[in-house]
Each structure stands twice: as C-alpha cells, then as structure tokens.
Design a protein around this motif. Structure first.
Motif, PDB file in Angstrom:
ATOM      1  N   GLN A 113       2.284  14.913  -0.683  1.00  0.00           N
ATOM      2  CA  GLN A 113       3.257  15.916  -0.835  1.00  0.00           C
ATOM      3  C   GLN A 113       3.488  16.624   0.558  1.00  0.00           C
ATOM      4  OE1 GLN A 113       0.438  16.065  -2.206  1.00  0.00           O
ATOM      5  NE2 GLN A 113      -0.538  18.184  -2.016  1.00  0.00           N
ATOM      6  N   ASP A 114       2.835  16.099   1.539  1.00  0.00           N
ATOM      7  CA  ASP A 114       2.697  16.794   2.813  1.00  0.00           C
ATOM      8  C   ASP A 114       2.945  15.845   3.977  1.00  0.00           C
ATOM      9  OD1 ASP A 114       1.536  19.246   2.118  1.00  0.00           O
ATOM     10  OD2 ASP A 114      -0.676  18.466   2.396  1.00  0.00           O
ATOM     11  N   PHE A 115       3.373  14.502   3.672  1.00  0.00           N
ATOM     12  CA  PHE A 115       4.025  13.507   4.431  1.00  0.00           C
ATOM     13  C   PHE A 115       5.052  13.630   4.662  1.00  0.00           C
ATOM     14  CE2 PHE A 115       5.151   9.329   5.508  1.00  0.00           C
ATOM     15  CZ  PHE A 115       4.522   9.174   6.574  1.00  0.00           C
ATOM     16  N   LEU A 116       5.451  13.567   6.205  1.00  0.00           N
ATOM     17  CA  LEU A 116       6.672  13.531   6.460  1.00  0.00           C
ATOM     18  C   LEU A 116       7.335  12.310   6.886  1.00  0.00           C
ATOM     19  CD1 LEU A 116       6.621  16.888   8.901  1.00  0.00           C
ATOM     20  CD2 LEU A 116       7.453  16.716   6.492  1.00  0.00           C
ATOM     21  N   PHE A 117       8.462  11.662   6.467  1.00  0.00           N
ATOM     22  CA  PHE A 117       9.129  10.537   6.549  1.00  0.00           C
ATOM     23  C   PHE A 117      10.186  10.811   7.381  1.00  0.00           C
ATOM     24  CE2 PHE A 117      11.256   6.616   4.487  1.00  0.00           C
ATOM     25  CZ  PHE A 117      11.127   5.839   5.738  1.00  0.00           C
ATOM     26  N   ARG A 118      10.166  10.599   8.810  1.00  0.00           N
ATOM     27  CA  ARG A 118      11.082  11.024   9.714  1.00  0.00           C
ATOM     28  C   ARG A 118      12.530  10.163   9.484  1.00  0.00           C
ATOM     29  NH1 ARG A 118       7.854   9.933  15.087  1.00  0.00           N
ATOM     30  NH2 ARG A 118       6.205  10.067  14.123  1.00  0.00           N
ATOM     31  N   GLN A 119      13.597  10.791   9.674  1.00  0.00           N
ATOM     32  CA  GLN A 119      14.824  10.441   9.173  1.00  0.00           C
ATOM     33  C   GLN A 119      14.965   9.029  10.029  1.00  0.00           C
ATOM     34  OE1 GLN A 119      16.831  11.270   7.055  1.00  0.00           O
ATOM     35  NE2 GLN A 119      18.523  10.086   7.347  1.00  0.00           N
ATOM     36  N   ASP A 120      14.868   8.708  11.191  1.00  0.00           N
ATOM     37  CA  ASP A 120      14.914   7.611  12.188  1.00  0.00           C
ATOM     38  C   ASP A 120      13.899   6.635  12.095  1.00  0.00           C
ATOM     39  OD1 ASP A 120      13.372   9.332  13.560  1.00  0.00           O
ATOM     40  OD2 ASP A 120      14.195   9.173  15.458  1.00  0.00           O
ATOM     41  N   GLU A 121      12.967   6.932  11.289  1.00  0.00           N
ATOM     42  CA  GLU A 121      11.507   6.052  11.137  1.00  0.00           C
ATOM     43  C   GLU A 121      11.672   4.864  10.427  1.00  0.00           C
ATOM     44  OE1 GLU A 121       7.337   7.378  10.993  1.00  0.00           O
ATOM     45  OE2 GLU A 121       8.308   8.105   9.192  1.00  0.00           O
ATOM     46  N   LYS A 122      11.260   3.744  11.080  1.00  0.00           N
ATOM     47  CA  LYS A 122      10.794   2.453  10.413  1.00  0.00           C
ATOM     48  C   LYS A 122       9.530   2.509   9.918  1.00  0.00           C
ATOM     49  CE  LYS A 122      12.187  -0.631  13.354  1.00  0.00           C
ATOM     50  NZ  LYS A 122      12.715  -1.886  14.058  1.00  0.00           N
ATOM     51  N   MET A 123       8.991   2.224   8.806  1.00  0.00           N
ATOM     52  CA  MET A 123       7.838   2.382   8.097  1.00  0.00           C
ATOM     53  C   MET A 123       7.189   1.385   7.463  1.00  0.00           C
ATOM     54  SD  MET A 123       6.555   5.712   6.310  1.00  0.00           S
ATOM     55  CE  MET A 123       5.307   5.727   5.165  1.00  0.00           C
ATOM     56  N   ALA A 124       5.957   1.204   7.334  1.00  0.00           N
ATOM     57  CA  ALA A 124       5.245  -0.085   6.689  1.00  0.00           C
ATOM     58  C   ALA A 124       4.341   0.710   5.865  1.00  0.00           C
ATOM     59  CB  ALA A 124       4.654  -1.216   7.562  1.00  0.00           C
ATOM     60  N   VAL A 125       4.018   0.601   4.524  1.00  0.00           N
ATOM     61  CA  VAL A 125       3.016   1.323   3.695  1.00  0.00           C
ATOM     62  C   VAL A 125       2.154  -0.081   3.289  1.00  0.00           C
ATOM     63  CG1 VAL A 125       2.805   2.394   1.905  1.00  0.00           C
ATOM     64  CG2 VAL A 125       4.992   2.955   3.049  1.00  0.00           C
ATOM     65  N   ILE A 126       0.757   0.289   3.432  1.00  0.00           N
ATOM     66  CA  ILE A 126      -0.180  -1.137   2.967  1.00  0.00           C
ATOM     67  C   ILE A 126      -0.661  -0.558   1.603  1.00  0.00           C
ATOM     68  CG2 ILE A 126      -2.221  -2.290   3.589  1.00  0.00           C
ATOM     69  CD1 ILE A 126      -1.625  -1.486   6.618  1.00  0.00           C
ATOM     70  N   PHE A 127      -0.723  -1.282   0.510  1.00  0.00           N
ATOM     71  CA  PHE A 127      -1.361  -1.234  -0.543  1.00  0.00           C
ATOM     72  C   PHE A 127      -2.484  -2.343  -0.525  1.00  0.00           C
ATOM     73  CE2 PHE A 127       2.545   0.631  -1.260  1.00  0.00           C
ATOM     74  CZ  PHE A 127       2.197   1.862  -2.048  1.00  0.00           C
ATOM     75  N   GLY A 128      -3.761  -1.846  -0.779  1.00  0.00           N
ATOM     76  CA  GLY A 128      -4.987  -2.944  -0.848  1.00  0.00           C
ATOM     77  C   GLY A 128      -5.322  -3.425  -2.139  1.00  0.00           C
TER      78      GLY A 128
END
Length: 179
Positions: A113-128
């Motif tokens: 709930q505190d994480f900020l996803f920036r508008q111009d950001e490319k992001m990868a999310v790892i699930f282990g």
C-alpha cells in the motif's frame, strides 16, 4: 442487477490484444513448481494487459494441459520468454531500463500500500518458489522488495493469489494516474 452477456463484455480478440498498448510490467516467475500457479498468472497478466511473463529455472512452460487448465487461452495472448537462469532475465530487464522488485518478506521491504509505481516507469516483479521464495542471488539484483501485509497466523499466500493482489495494485495505480 443483471449479469453481462459475453457480447456486452467487449472482449478483445487475440489480434486486438496483441496490438493493444500494454501496462509496462514484466512478471518474472522463478522456479515455480505448480503448473496451476503458472496458468493463473498468465490469466492475470492477460486480464491486466501486462507486457509479458518471463519463466525461469524449472518453472513449467506452455504448452501443457495443466497450465492451459487455469490459463484459459491466455498463453496465446500474453508474450512470454523462457530463461534457464533468472539472473540472465533480470540483467536483460535492467539493461532495457526496468526497475526490478521482488515480492518477498525481507528487511526494508515496502508494504504494497506504500509502494509508488511511477507513471513513466518500466517495472519487473519477481515471484519466487512456493516454499523458498525469491533467492538471495536475485534479491541482490533488485531495486527493492514489495511485501503484502498479512495479519493472520500464516504469513504466506499462494503465488497466484499474491500475484493477483500485487499486479492489481500496480495496474490500479497506473489507471488512477492516467484518469
């Protein structure tokens, strides 16, 4: 209140899906054991128009009957790549300008709930892995960790549930910023 018909849902064709602008999120699944979890993440990635999925290590890959059982055709719409080693996948994503976050309970993790996803950001999310989580070698390559707050006795969620929660929050933040 009445349930919408299939025509009223405005579903995209496979061709329309492939041409659609995607949310710039890549899901990295590392050493996932369950084909049902993999299929479920494909279905979630389709629902949220995510860029792609990277399947790493011994994570099962399509085509397989048990993946298709939960994916419901989304392996045909969502772009995916296989990497024998997740480190190679992460380095490729970093080189392409992605910020990398593990979904993991770790020191200095950021509550979802505190994480900020920036508008111009490319992001990868790892699930282990379902038991051991994201490996230490991958954690060292991450920009940070995202943690789903949990208040009960059990402090773990099924990978498909965790992916649904995290990916929805990222997409929701993106949708909010665009409107």
């Amino acid at each position: 209140m009445q349930k919408l018909s299939m025509d009223e849902l405005n579903r995209k064709s496979v061709e329309e899906f492939k041409k659609s602008e995607k949310i710039p999120v890549v899901v990295v699944l590392d050493n996932i054991r369950s084909m049902h979890n993999v299929g479920s993440v494909f279905r979630t990635a389709d629902a949220f128009l995510l860029e792609s999925i990277y399947l790493c290590g011994y994570t099962p890959r399509p085509p397989h009957r048990d993946i298709h059982k939960t994916a419901l055709g989304s392996t045909e719409t969502v772009n995916w790549k296989y990497f024998a080693d997740a480190v190679d996948a992460i380095k490729q994503l970093q080189h392409a300008g992605y910020r990398i976050f593990a979904v993991e309970q770790a020191t200095q993790s950021i509550f979802l709930q505190d994480f900020l996803f920036r508008q111009d950001e490319k992001m990868a999310v790892i699930f282990g892995n379902e038991v051991s989580g994201v490996g230490d070698e991958l954690l060292k390559l991450c920009n940070g960790c995202i943690e789903i707050p949990q208040m009960g006795m059990k402090h773990s969620l099924n990978i498909s549930v965790a992916a649904g929660i995290v990916l929805w929050e990222l997409v929701r933040a993106k949708i909010k910023k665009e409107s």
